[in-house]
Design an enzyme around this catalytic site. Structure first.
Site, short mmCIF file in Angstrom:
data_model
loop_
_atom_site.label_atom_id
_atom_site.label_comp_id
_atom_site.label_asym_id
_atom_site.label_seq_id
_atom_site.Cartn_x
_atom_site.Cartn_y
_atom_site.Cartn_z
N GLY A 169 4.31 1.51 -1.89
CA GLY A 169 4.41 1.79 -3.32
C GLY A 169 3.10 2.28 -3.89
CG HIS B 299 -15.21 -0.21 -4.10
ND1 HIS B 299 -16.22 -0.24 -3.16
CD2 HIS B 299 -14.09 0.13 -3.42
CE1 HIS B 299 -15.73 0.07 -1.97
NE2 HIS B 299 -14.45 0.31 -2.11
CG ASP C 99 -2.25 0.70 0.97
OD1 ASP C 99 -2.24 1.74 0.28
OD2 ASP C 99 -3.29 0.23 1.47
#
Length: 352
Positions: free
Chosen positions: A233, A253, A207
């Site tokens: 990252g 989403h 993340d």
């Protein structure tokens, strides 16, 4: 149909409209309860409203009115005049509980979220993201500029994923893989649940640095520092190599179809032979069948609109997922409802 039946049906229809129109007021009632600490102040035994007010630094009469509103919403019970206890649902507003939903309530009643909703009609007309127009920046950049709000968002996502983290390890055959990378894995709650249940697995939480802020604490709490690494990252640039399973929950989403294709394409680029991409998201039916019942009270469709106004993403049907996967070089092999964590489904995709 008798006139009385017609009148009853008309009243029920009007009642529905009134409840929906008052929905934002119910949300702000929840927010006030959380900010005042009402549930933890009442505790495990019934208390008088005046006592709660004194402990909260509030006025007795307005506190009584708040507690009665919370009772009407099903979160408290009034045993005698001005004498309240907490229901099972209300107890989820106690921040001291491991299954607390207080950060979730704070985040989704946060003015930054609510303000963009005031411009839903504009987003429907134009297809543009209301949040960007209101705040002059995108949602995630706004979080980066407001560390306290970012921390609240991370905590809310952790609370939202807890049910899935409990259900997922038994709902999918993780035993055929060796290493799993949780793409956009936040504080690591989901992956920790998987690794706890499958000691033969190792893992990576991938993340942004901002998203990983609380992940070290999660790994330490679960005793997973030796089996799980953290990599910061940008999944719009690349994802880490070296895993045979790439997991994504509630990531796609947040983004447009083109952006989803980019993320999935980077997973495809590093996917080894026999590897799999596992997507955990709601899968909308092709038609909203109200006769069959909307199991989550329509929340998934509200989430879809929330993606529209705040980040520009969307909830998707199976056909939508098949399209973005195909464009990324992947092929969906199965879609399985995650019944213990509805409305989520497990979408399995391989190189195709």
């Amino acid at each position: 149909m008798a006139n009385t039946d017609v009148r009853a049906a008309g009243m029920a229809d009007r009642d529905l409209i009134v409840r929906l129109a008052f929905g934002s007021m119910a949300a702000q009632t929840l927010r006030a309860a959380v900010r005042l600490g009402v549930v933890e102040l009442i505790g495990d035994t019934p208390r008088r409203a005046a006592e709660v007010a004194a402990d909260a630094g509030a006025e007795p009469q307005p506190m009584t009115r708040l507690l009665r509103a919370l009772t009407g919403l099903g979160l408290l019970k009034e045993h005698a005049p001005d004498y309240f206890s907490v229901t099972a649902a209300g107890a989820l507003l106690d921040p001291g509980r491991p299954d607390s939903f207080t950060s979730f309530v704070r985040m989704f009643t946060e003015p930054a979220i609510v303000r963009a909703w005031e411009h839903l009609d504009d987003s429907v007309r134009t297809g543009e993201i209301a949040f960007d127009a209101v705040f002059g920046t995108d949602f995630f950049s706004h979080l980066a500029q407001h560390p306290e709000l970012s921390a609240e968002f991370n905590a809310a996502m952790s609370q939202a994923v807890s049910e899935t983290a409990a259900a997922l390890p038994c709902a999918f055959d993780f035993g055929r893989f060796t290493t799993v990378t949780d793409v956009g894995g936040g504080d690591g709650t989901l992956l920790a649940g998987v690794l706890d249940a499958h000691p033969g697995l190792t893992g990576v939480v991938f993340d942004t640095a901002q998203g990983l802020a609380e992940a070290p604490k999660t790994l330490e709490r679960h005793g997973l520092k030796g089996r799980c690494s953290l990599i910061a990252g940008d999944f719009f640039r690349t994802v880490p190599e070296g895993s045979d399973l790439y997991l994504m929950k509630s990531v796609l989403h947040d983004w447009t179809d083109d952006q989803a294709v980019t993320i999935l394409g980077h997973c495809r680029e590093v996917l080894p032979p026999g590897g799999l991409v596992l997507i955990v998201e709601p899968v909308l039916p092709e038609i909203v069948d109200t006769d069959a019942g909307v199991t989550d009270g329509g929340v998934t469709y509200l989430s879809d609109l929330n993606m529209l106004v705040n980040v520009g993403g969307r909830e998707r049907t199976r056909r939508d997922f098949e399209d973005v996967c195909r464009r990324a070089g992947l092929s969906i092999t199965s879609v399985t409802p995650l019944t213990e964590a509805a409305p989520f489904s497990l979408i399995e995709a391989v190189a195709g």
